[in-house]
Design an enzyme around this catalytic site. Structure first.
Site, PDB file in Angstrom:
ATOM      1  N   CYS A  66      38.223 -18.723 -20.062  1.00  0.00           N
ATOM      2  CA  CYS A  66      37.000 -17.920 -20.186  1.00  0.00           C
ATOM      3  C   CYS A  66      37.162 -16.872 -21.293  1.00  0.00           C
ATOM      4  CB  CYS A  66      36.674 -17.246 -18.864  1.00  0.00           C
ATOM      5  SG  CYS A  66      35.125 -16.336 -18.952  1.00  0.00           S
ATOM      6  N   VAL A  86      30.650 -19.007 -13.166  1.00  0.00           N
ATOM      7  CA  VAL A  86      30.391 -17.708 -12.544  1.00  0.00           C
ATOM      8  C   VAL A  86      28.915 -17.627 -12.167  1.00  0.00           C
ATOM      9  CG1 VAL A  86      30.191 -15.249 -13.108  1.00  0.00           C
ATOM     10  CG2 VAL A  86      32.294 -16.472 -13.645  1.00  0.00           C
ATOM     11  N   LYS A 122      42.657 -24.910 -16.116  1.00  0.00           N
ATOM     12  CA  LYS A 122      41.599 -25.266 -17.077  1.00  0.00           C
ATOM     13  C   LYS A 122      41.822 -24.430 -18.327  1.00  0.00           C
ATOM     14  CE  LYS A 122      36.525 -25.357 -17.507  1.00  0.00           C
ATOM     15  NZ  LYS A 122      36.081 -24.105 -18.099  1.00  0.00           N
ATOM     16  N   ARG A 127      26.798 -26.984 -18.117  1.00  0.00           N
ATOM     17  CA  ARG A 127      25.399 -26.627 -18.359  1.00  0.00           C
ATOM     18  C   ARG A 127      24.414 -27.688 -17.891  1.00  0.00           C
ATOM     19  NH1 ARG A 127      26.126 -25.577 -24.422  1.00  0.00           N
ATOM     20  NH2 ARG A 127      27.736 -27.100 -23.955  1.00  0.00           N
TER      21      ARG A 127
HETATM   22  C1  LIG Z   1      26.928 -20.001 -16.560  1.00  0.00           C
HETATM   23  C2  LIG Z   1      28.345 -20.403 -16.884  1.00  0.00           C
HETATM   24  C3  LIG Z   1      29.398 -19.812 -16.212  1.00  0.00           C
HETATM   25  C4  LIG Z   1      30.718 -20.210 -16.480  1.00  0.00           C
HETATM   26  N1  LIG Z   1      31.744 -19.696 -15.738  1.00  0.00           N
HETATM   27  C5  LIG Z   1      33.000 -20.216 -15.872  1.00  0.00           C
HETATM   28  C6  LIG Z   1      34.026 -19.899 -14.947  1.00  0.00           C
HETATM   29  O1  LIG Z   1      33.820 -19.183 -13.961  1.00  0.00           O
HETATM   30  N2  LIG Z   1      35.270 -20.411 -15.158  1.00  0.00           N
HETATM   31  C7  LIG Z   1      35.539 -21.270 -16.198  1.00  0.00           C
HETATM   32  O2  LIG Z   1      36.677 -21.740 -16.321  1.00  0.00           O
HETATM   33  N3  LIG Z   1      34.569 -21.606 -17.072  1.00  0.00           N
HETATM   34  C8  LIG Z   1      33.307 -21.132 -16.909  1.00  0.00           C
HETATM   35  N4  LIG Z   1      32.300 -21.556 -17.743  1.00  0.00           N
HETATM   36  C9  LIG Z   1      32.604 -22.589 -18.754  1.00  0.00           C
HETATM   37  C10 LIG Z   1      32.313 -23.994 -18.188  1.00  0.00           C
HETATM   38  O3  LIG Z   1      33.091 -24.279 -17.048  1.00  0.00           O
HETATM   39  C11 LIG Z   1      32.547 -25.086 -19.242  1.00  0.00           C
HETATM   40  O4  LIG Z   1      33.894 -25.046 -19.626  1.00  0.00           O
HETATM   41  C12 LIG Z   1      31.684 -24.914 -20.487  1.00  0.00           C
HETATM   42  O5  LIG Z   1      30.360 -24.539 -20.171  1.00  0.00           O
HETATM   43  C13 LIG Z   1      31.642 -26.232 -21.293  1.00  0.00           C
HETATM   44  O6  LIG Z   1      31.065 -27.251 -20.511  1.00  0.00           O
HETATM   45  P1  LIG Z   1      29.572 -27.803 -20.848  1.00  0.00           P
HETATM   46  O7  LIG Z   1      29.578 -28.193 -22.299  1.00  0.00           O
HETATM   47  O8  LIG Z   1      29.386 -28.966 -19.905  1.00  0.00           O
HETATM   48  O9  LIG Z   1      28.619 -26.676 -20.588  1.00  0.00           O
HETATM   49  C14 LIG Z   1      30.974 -21.165 -17.500  1.00  0.00           C
HETATM   50  C15 LIG Z   1      29.903 -21.735 -18.197  1.00  0.00           C
HETATM   51  C16 LIG Z   1      28.604 -21.370 -17.897  1.00  0.00           C
HETATM   52  C17 LIG Z   1      27.454 -22.031 -18.638  1.00  0.00           C
END
Ligand SMILES: Cc1cc2nc3c(=O)[nH]c(=O)nc-3n(C[C@H](O)[C@H](O)[C@H](O)COP(=O)(O)O)c2cc1C
Length: 384
Positions: free
Chosen positions: A137, A40, A178, A272
């Protein structure tokens, strides 16, 4: 893009499940690659184009709630090619034909009918390669409406939404989901089995955290392989082939070998890491100061909503969120200079002021060359 009348007609025909599942070369390849996660606010057009430039194989847009995209008007900017979905002059979603073969639109929904309508809207002009359902989410804005991670506790509804999305999408547009892990392996296996048996999905992403886990808690990567094996078994039994994408704690291409070894996953999704620095997809992570000018060039070229540019560039340039440490480590700036730039950035009220805050050249030109480079990269990688 459809090139013949037959292909164009096929796009409009709703056919049976067997046809949906037949291999279609226009479908995105979920089997091998590094993917930009849905985020997001962060996953807007400039972020996605930069991720593609630096080696992301597929890019997810930010979650867009079904009712937000419903009632939008699609507008094409004849100069830049940008496609905007607008409601009351506000941009709800935007994309570009260059990214089309690699772009997955993520919908947030708790209503099969609304999800289907959202899918019809974004696929009506063939603007995206795939549509994805957010079932992970845990943020209140998503779960309050019964969407996001709340779907995990209502698998029947989750599956009904996927079925409606599959019926609404043209045959060559993929449908994916997801999810997060459930508290036990047994419950997670039952959930993925039910999803796979809908015969609707082309791939499944598993964020290896449970709904109640915070991002700073280490992802439960060791739980992935058993769930992926169960998906493979049920898929095989039902004549399908469903890649499982692993998500959680992969911060850059450097982590890939270790995570693949630990999980057996062939495709990984990163959030991230690229939030802090989209060059994390490449072998060489560039300094955030190299990325910032490009982000601004895209933002100016596409007239990106200013609040979004400022937010993304703040995350990108000078913060390390959740351990996305590579960006910081390779930053050539002394700490005092970084702090001064962050402070100036927080005061910026226009794109020009962002340029001054970050000592970037102004006017910020050059987006067309960046776009051409992305296009060439994608064309070279796409099988004829
Ligand atoms: C800023 C931000 C916004 C996110 N928005 C969404 C989203 O819109 N839809 C979703 O399925 N997950 C969302 N997530 C979760 C990520 O897609 C991901 O599943 C989660 O951060 C774990 O991945 P990572 O360890 O690489 O950060 C968001 C994560 C972050 C940090």
């Amino acid at each position: 893009m459809p090139s013949t009348d037959t292909e164009r007609d096929l796009k409009r025909v709703r056919v049976d499940t067997a046809f949906f599942l037949a291999a279609d070369p226009r479908m995105p390849d979920f089997r091998h690659g590094l993917f930009l996660a849905p985020m997001v606010r962060i996953g807007t057009l400039p972020s996605r184009l930069l991720a593609l430039e630096y080696g992301a194989d597929l890019v997810w847009g930010p979650e867009i709630v079904d009712r937000a995209i419903m009632g939008t008007e699609r507008q094409v900017n004849r100069t830049t090619g940008e496609i905007e979905f607008l409601k009351e002059n506000k941009q709800i979603f935007s994309c570009h034909p260059v990214e089309r073969p690699r772009l997955i639109f993520q919908v947030g929904s708790s209503s099969p009918e609304n999800a289907a309508e959202a899918v019809r809207i974004v696929t009506a002009h063939d603007d995206v390669a795939g549509v994805d359902l957010n079932c992970g989410c845990p943020k209140p804005f998503s779960t309050l409406g019964g969407m996001g991670a709340n779907l995990l506790s209502d698998p029947d509804l989750l599956c009904e939404i996927l079925t409606h999305m599959r019926r609404a999408a043209p045959p060559h547009v993929s449908v994916t989901a997801k999810i997060r892990l459930l508290p036990t392996q047994e419950a997670t296996r039952a959930l993925v089995e039910q999803i796979v048996r809908t015969r609707t999905i082309r791939a499944l992403t598993i964020h290896c955290r449970t709904k109640n886990m915070r991002p700073r808690e280490p992802a439960l990567l060791d739980r992935f392989s058993e769930i992926a094996a169960h998906v493979a078994m049920v898929a095989k039994e039902t004549g399908q082939d469903i890649p499982v994408v692993c998500n959680g704690d992969c911060f850059s291409a450097r982590d890939v070998g270790m995570i693949r070894e630990r999980t057996g996953a062939t495709s990984l999704m990163l959030a991230r890491g690229p939030e802090a620095n989209p060059s994390c997809f490449g072998r060489r992570v560039c300094a955030a100061t190299e990325i910032a000018p490009k982000w601004l060039q895209y933002a100016v070229y596409f007239d990106n909503p200013f609040g979004n540019t400022k937010y993304c560039m703040t995350q990108l340039a000078f913060t390390t969120t959740g351990g996305a440490g590579d960006a910081e480590k390779v930053s050539p700036l002394p700490k005092r200079e970084l702090v001064a730039r962050r402070a100036a950035l927080s005061q910026a009220k226009t794109h020009e002021e962002i340029a001054h805050a970050l000592r970037l050249s102004w006017p910020a030109e050059g987006a067309e060359q960046l776009l051409a480079h992305v296009q060439t990269t994608i064309q070279q990688q796409t099988p004829a």
